[in-house]
Design an enzyme around this catalytic site. Structure first.
Site, PDB file in Angstrom:
ATOM      1  N   TRP A 136      -1.307   8.442 -11.204  1.00  0.00           N
ATOM      2  CA  TRP A 136      -0.786   8.401  -9.837  1.00  0.00           C
ATOM      3  C   TRP A 136       0.658   8.882  -9.797  1.00  0.00           C
ATOM      4  CZ3 TRP A 136      -2.545   4.332  -5.773  1.00  0.00           C
ATOM      5  CH2 TRP A 136      -3.939   4.378  -5.649  1.00  0.00           C
ATOM      6  N   LYS A 138      -5.209  -1.088  -4.092  1.00  0.00           N
ATOM      7  CA  LYS A 138      -6.608  -1.268  -4.460  1.00  0.00           C
ATOM      8  C   LYS A 138      -7.095  -2.637  -3.994  1.00  0.00           C
ATOM      9  CE  LYS A 138      -8.291   0.099  -8.430  1.00  0.00           C
ATOM     10  NZ  LYS A 138      -8.543   0.212  -9.879  1.00  0.00           N
ATOM     11  N   GLY A 195      -0.516   6.639 -15.867  1.00  0.00           N
ATOM     12  CA  GLY A 195       0.439   7.543 -15.245  1.00  0.00           C
ATOM     13  C   GLY A 195      -0.136   8.594 -14.305  1.00  0.00           C
ATOM     14  N   ASP A 214       6.357  -6.736 -15.835  1.00  0.00           N
ATOM     15  CA  ASP A 214       5.208  -7.514 -15.382  1.00  0.00           C
ATOM     16  C   ASP A 214       5.435  -7.908 -13.931  1.00  0.00           C
ATOM     17  OD1 ASP A 214       3.111  -9.202 -14.920  1.00  0.00           O
ATOM     18  OD2 ASP A 214       3.586 -10.614 -16.532  1.00  0.00           O
ATOM     19  N   ASP A 223       4.765  -0.946 -15.068  1.00  0.00           N
ATOM     20  CA  ASP A 223       3.491  -1.453 -15.558  1.00  0.00           C
ATOM     21  C   ASP A 223       3.751  -2.496 -16.645  1.00  0.00           C
ATOM     22  OD1 ASP A 223       0.391  -0.437 -15.294  1.00  0.00           O
ATOM     23  OD2 ASP A 223       0.778  -1.376 -17.240  1.00  0.00           O
ATOM     24  N   ASP A 255      -2.298   0.508  -7.688  1.00  0.00           N
ATOM     25  CA  ASP A 255      -3.659   0.661  -8.219  1.00  0.00           C
ATOM     26  C   ASP A 255      -3.948  -0.477  -9.201  1.00  0.00           C
ATOM     27  OD1 ASP A 255      -6.116   1.937  -8.324  1.00  0.00           O
ATOM     28  OD2 ASP A 255      -5.561   3.201 -10.014  1.00  0.00           O
TER      29      ASP A 255
END
Length: 234
Positions: free
Chosen positions: A83, A189, A81, A125, A109, A149
């Site tokens: 970000w 990322k 959490g 998911d 998430d 990320d």
């Protein structure tokens, strides 16, 4: 509101010594030592942030300035959490600034994420076939910023991990192309030198500005980079 932050470097602090313990592998001892003595980890603990990763987003946004009051943000792979915490503050989703426009932050998430005031958190998911329809339903409309990320679970094989993380970045970018507002921003990322050529080209075709950056909060020994794509073309 932005302010200068100190990573703790240059400040003299007592170092926590980690002793080897029976049953603990050497690698685990090294990891624990690094965590306990990491200045960003200590700073996050003092400031109530969920890990050093929060400072990566702060540093990226301090450079490019895309998180502004009133904007809507989607955080892919948001757990634990950090970000979301940064995004909530900077787009004023927590209504901490009564004079500024109120933003919105949605985080998803695979794992459960503890509640964050001002953020809408969901367990989902992103790699599942039905995820996009569910996520579009949650959002209701395109957003201003999409953050990712996400990283694949480590297998210990560097090339495999890199390919799996690149695949997540590509999937996140594909979602962003259809679910960002014109002028929107995408941050994801990637690894090593930056986005792989196919993704890099796709981003350059869709956005006015694309950069691959390694924020100071990212450990020097880490291979991670972040692709920052700004200004989605209509």
């Amino acid at each position: 509101m932005r302010r200068q932050r100190s990573s703790g470097r240059g400040q003299r602090e007592l170092r926590t010594r980690v002793k080897s313990a029976r049953g603990r592998k050497t690698g685990s001892t090294r990891w624990l030592d690094r965590q306990l003595n990491d200045p960003y980890v200590r700073l996050a603990r003092r400031e109530g942030l969920r890990g050093r990763a929060a400072y990566k987003l702060m540093e990226i946004d301090d450079r490019f300035g895309f998180l502004k009051p009133g904007l809507s943000v989607l955080d892919l792979g948001c757990a634990p959490g950090g970000w979301c915490q940064v995004a909530v503050r900077r787009v004023n989703a927590d209504r901490s600034d009564p004079s500024a426009r109120i933003g919105r932050v949605v985080g998803i998430d695979l794992n459960e994420t503890d509640p964050i005031p001002g953020a809408e958190l969901h367990r989902l998911d992103f790699s599942a076939d039905s995820a996009w329809i569910s996520l579009q339903s949650l959002l209701g409309r395109p957003v201003d910023v999409i953050l990712s990320d996400m990283a694949a679970a480590a297998t210990g094989h560097r090339k495999t991990d890199q390919l799996r993380t690149e695949a997540l970045a590509e999937r996140a970018a594909e979602f962003a192309f259809g679910n960002l507002l014109p002028g929107g921003v995408f941050v994801a990322k990637v690894l090593d030198a930056g986005a792989e050529p196919q993704l890099q080209q796709a981003l350059k075709s869709a956005f006015t500005t694309v950069r691959n950056v390694k924020p100071p909060a990212s450990r020097k020994q880490s291979s991670e980079r972040y692709a920052v794509a700004i200004g989605l073309r209509k």
